[in-house]
Design a protein around this motif. Structure first.
Motif, PDB file in Angstrom:
ATOM      1  N   UNK A  79       5.118 -10.201  -5.010  1.00 51.57           N
ATOM      2  CA  UNK A  79       3.679  -9.000  -4.137  1.00 51.57           C
ATOM      3  C   UNK A  79       4.325  -9.504  -3.517  1.00 51.57           C
ATOM      4  N   UNK A  80       4.517  -8.222  -2.344  1.00 49.88           N
ATOM      5  CA  UNK A  80       4.948  -7.701  -1.092  1.00 49.88           C
ATOM      6  C   UNK A  80       3.807  -7.840  -0.369  1.00 49.88           C
ATOM      7  N   UNK A  81       2.903  -6.969  -0.629  1.00 49.80           N
ATOM      8  CA  UNK A  81       1.675  -6.524  -0.032  1.00 49.80           C
ATOM      9  C   UNK A  81       0.727  -6.696  -0.928  1.00 49.80           C
ATOM     10  N   UNK A  82      -0.653  -7.166  -0.888  1.00 44.64           N
ATOM     11  CA  UNK A  82      -1.800  -6.776  -1.743  1.00 44.64           C
ATOM     12  C   UNK A  82      -3.197  -6.466  -0.809  1.00 44.64           C
ATOM     13  N   UNK A  83      -3.501  -5.325  -1.067  1.00 44.83           N
ATOM     14  CA  UNK A  83      -5.191  -4.675   0.429  1.00 44.83           C
ATOM     15  C   UNK A  83      -5.922  -5.131  -1.498  1.00 44.83           C
ATOM     16  N   UNK A 104       7.135   3.697  -9.714  1.00 44.65           N
ATOM     17  CA  UNK A 104       8.290   2.763  -9.424  1.00 44.65           C
ATOM     18  C   UNK A 104       9.912   3.265  -8.565  1.00 44.65           C
ATOM     19  N   UNK A 105      10.157   2.663  -7.654  1.00 50.25           N
ATOM     20  CA  UNK A 105      10.930   2.858  -7.813  1.00 50.25           C
ATOM     21  C   UNK A 105      12.368   2.057  -8.075  1.00 50.25           C
ATOM     22  N   UNK A 106      13.974   1.450  -7.438  1.00 52.42           N
ATOM     23  CA  UNK A 106      14.727   0.634  -8.337  1.00 52.42           C
ATOM     24  C   UNK A 106      14.158  -0.909  -8.538  1.00 52.42           C
ATOM     25  N   UNK A 107      13.987  -1.421  -6.502  1.00 51.43           N
ATOM     26  CA  UNK A 107      13.472  -2.295  -5.926  1.00 51.43           C
ATOM     27  C   UNK A 107      11.323  -2.188  -6.250  1.00 51.43           C
ATOM     28  N   UNK A 108      11.303  -1.274  -5.629  1.00 52.97           N
ATOM     29  CA  UNK A 108       9.801  -1.541  -4.957  1.00 52.97           C
ATOM     30  C   UNK A 108       8.619  -0.949  -6.560  1.00 52.97           C
ATOM     31  N   UNK A 109       7.324  -1.708  -6.631  1.00 53.83           N
ATOM     32  CA  UNK A 109       6.492  -0.321  -7.506  1.00 53.83           C
ATOM     33  C   UNK A 109       5.305  -0.710  -6.717  1.00 53.83           C
ATOM     34  N   UNK A 110       4.863   0.641  -6.895  1.00 50.52           N
ATOM     35  CA  UNK A 110       3.542   0.206  -5.860  1.00 50.52           C
ATOM     36  C   UNK A 110       2.293   0.533  -7.510  1.00 50.52           C
ATOM     37  N   UNK A 111       0.990   0.357  -6.932  1.00 51.65           N
ATOM     38  CA  UNK A 111       0.192  -0.683  -7.737  1.00 51.65           C
ATOM     39  C   UNK A 111      -1.485  -0.182  -7.388  1.00 51.65           C
ATOM     40  N   UNK A 112      -1.927   0.041  -8.182  1.00 51.51           N
ATOM     41  CA  UNK A 112      -3.698   0.755  -8.212  1.00 51.51           C
ATOM     42  C   UNK A 112      -4.668  -0.067  -9.429  1.00 51.51           C
ATOM     43  N   UNK A 113      -5.316  -1.073  -9.129  1.00 53.94           N
ATOM     44  CA  UNK A 113      -6.357  -1.348  -9.889  1.00 53.94           C
ATOM     45  C   UNK A 113      -7.882  -1.308  -9.890  1.00 53.94           C
ATOM     46  N   UNK A 114      -8.341  -0.943 -10.159  1.00 56.77           N
ATOM     47  CA  UNK A 114     -10.234  -0.828 -10.527  1.00 56.77           C
ATOM     48  C   UNK A 114     -10.520  -2.279 -11.294  1.00 56.77           C
ATOM     49  N   UNK A 115     -12.017  -2.803 -11.177  1.00 56.81           N
ATOM     50  CA  UNK A 115     -12.369  -3.817 -11.581  1.00 56.81           C
ATOM     51  C   UNK A 115     -13.859  -2.773 -11.733  1.00 56.81           C
ATOM     52  N   UNK A 116     -13.468  -3.722 -12.810  1.00 61.77           N
ATOM     53  CA  UNK A 116     -15.237  -2.866 -13.394  1.00 61.77           C
ATOM     54  C   UNK A 116     -16.377  -4.191 -14.559  1.00 61.77           C
ATOM     55  N   UNK A 117     -17.007  -4.462 -14.474  1.00 62.63           N
ATOM     56  CA  UNK A 117     -18.492  -5.261 -14.894  1.00 62.63           C
ATOM     57  C   UNK A 117     -18.350  -4.111 -16.307  1.00 62.63           C
ATOM     58  N   UNK A 129      -1.256  -2.572  -5.108  1.00 64.65           N
ATOM     59  CA  UNK A 129      -0.029  -4.014  -3.961  1.00 64.65           C
ATOM     60  C   UNK A 129       1.247  -3.336  -3.851  1.00 64.65           C
ATOM     61  N   UNK A 130       2.046  -3.395  -3.443  1.00 64.04           N
ATOM     62  CA  UNK A 130       3.334  -3.371  -4.409  1.00 64.04           C
ATOM     63  C   UNK A 130       3.780  -4.565  -4.477  1.00 64.04           C
ATOM     64  N   UNK A 131       5.303  -4.326  -5.043  1.00 64.17           N
ATOM     65  CA  UNK A 131       6.011  -5.281  -5.742  1.00 64.17           C
ATOM     66  C   UNK A 131       7.130  -5.162  -5.694  1.00 64.17           C
TER      67      UNK A 131
END
Length: 134
Positions: A79-83, A104-117, A129-131
């Motif tokens: 994990x390089x960045x997490x908000x 998703x690139x060769x080295x970096x992946x950009x992701x998004x998450x949604x959390x629900x009840x 997050x960026x990985x």
């Protein structure tokens, strides 16, 4: 990658304290992972709501699994960045985290998450997050 394969990766490669959250992988495909985290007193803070630390860990875990599913194989992601944005108190029986790979690139992946009840379907938090893949 099947949910069972993703869950095996989680069990064999993630820290003990992450596995103590009892995450269960419900769905997987190349762009998306759905993870369920059951709620209980061990994850509650004052007022009986789920702690922000547990939500952030759930999001990070689900987004890493989404990056692995997208890669199609176990890769070591850092994990390089997490908000995390906390939108409302989380209550009920479980939190569902829908994590997606945005790019998703060769080295970096950009992701998004949604959390629900799980019970109400109300959004509790979102995260990005960026990985970095070694």
């Amino acid at each position: 990658m099947t949910p069972a394969e993703a869950h095996r990766i989680l069990e064999e490669n993630f820290a003990d304290w992450v596995r103590a959250l009892k995450p269960e992988v419900l769905e997987t495909d190349a762009e998306h992972v759905l993870v369920r985290m059951p709620l209980g007193p061990h994850l509650s803070r004052v007022g009986g709501i789920v702690s922000g630390q547990a939500l952030a860990a759930l999001a990070d875990t689900a987004m890493v699994l989404a990056a692995i599913a997208h890669a199609g194989e176990l890769r070591l992601f850092s994990t390089t960045d997490l908000h995390t944005q906390f939108l409302r108190p989380g209550r009920g029986t479980a939190i569902l985290c829908d994590a997606r790979v945005i790019r998703a690139g060769r080295a970096l992946s950009f992701t998004r998450a949604e959390m629900t009840e799980e019970d109400s379907g109300k959004i509790v938090a979102t995260a990005t997050a960026t990985f970095y893949a070694a």
